[in-house]
Scaffold this motif. Structure first.
Motif, PDB file in Angstrom:
ATOM      1  N   CYS A   1       0.844  -1.165   0.000  1.00 61.75           N
ATOM      2  CA  CYS A   1       0.000   0.000   0.000  1.00 61.75           C
ATOM      3  C   CYS A   1       0.895   1.236   0.000  1.00 61.75           C
ATOM      4  CB  CYS A   1      -0.890  -0.114   1.217  1.00 61.75           C
ATOM      5  SG  CYS A   1      -1.677   1.345   1.777  1.00 61.75           S
ATOM      6  N   ALA A   2       0.549   2.207  -0.766  1.00 59.20           N
ATOM      7  CA  ALA A   2       1.385   3.397  -0.905  1.00 59.20           C
ATOM      8  C   ALA A   2       0.913   4.538  -0.010  1.00 59.20           C
ATOM      9  CB  ALA A   2       1.395   3.839  -2.357  1.00 59.20           C
ATOM     10  N   GLU A   3       0.394   4.227   1.162  1.00 56.99           N
ATOM     11  CA  GLU A   3      -0.053   5.269   2.087  1.00 56.99           C
ATOM     12  C   GLU A   3       1.141   6.024   2.647  1.00 56.99           C
ATOM     13  OE1 GLU A   3      -3.209   6.104   2.770  1.00 56.99           O
ATOM     14  OE2 GLU A   3      -3.938   4.558   1.403  1.00 56.99           O
ATOM     15  N   ARG A   4       0.913   7.265   3.042  1.00 54.75           N
ATOM     16  CA  ARG A   4       1.983   8.083   3.588  1.00 54.75           C
ATOM     17  C   ARG A   4       2.149   7.871   5.091  1.00 54.75           C
ATOM     18  NH1 ARG A   4       1.579  14.009   2.012  1.00 54.75           N
ATOM     19  NH2 ARG A   4       3.763  13.885   2.589  1.00 54.75           N
ATOM     20  N   PHE A   5       1.277   7.088   5.696  1.00 51.72           N
ATOM     21  CA  PHE A   5       1.365   6.859   7.132  1.00 51.72           C
ATOM     22  C   PHE A   5       1.162   5.373   7.417  1.00 51.72           C
ATOM     23  CE2 PHE A   5      -2.960   7.797   5.968  1.00 51.72           C
ATOM     24  CZ  PHE A   5      -3.692   6.816   6.609  1.00 51.72           C
ATOM     25  N   SER A   6       1.611   4.963   8.572  1.00 53.95           N
ATOM     26  CA  SER A   6       1.485   3.571   8.965  1.00 53.95           C
ATOM     27  C   SER A   6       0.860   3.509  10.356  1.00 53.95           C
ATOM     28  CB  SER A   6       2.855   2.899   8.990  1.00 53.95           C
ATOM     29  OG  SER A   6       2.744   1.602   9.530  1.00 53.95           O
TER      30      SER A   6
END
Length: 66
Positions: A1-6
């Protein structure tokens, strides 16, 4: 997933808090119990099926996957 947060750190923190809270409650509730009993009881209380039942009994919506 290319989300900016984890959210993995929050998950780790939540899991740790849950284990601590359940362990503390069991320790206070059963002061005479040994480590084996307390550990087995904690595992029973924090397993996914127990948490699912607790959540559904409290009215937390279920996430259904397609």
């Amino acid at each position: 997933c290319a989300e900016r947060f984890s959210l993995e750190r929050l998950e780790l923190l939540g899991d740790s808090f849950l284990k601590f809270a359940v362990t503390s409650k069991l320790f206070v509730s059963h002061p005479e119990a040994d480590e084996g009993f307390l550990s087995a009881e904690r595992v029973k209380k924090i397993c996914n099926s127990s948490l699912f039942m607790l959540g559904s009994n409290c009215g937390i919506p279920v996430c259904s996957l397609p």
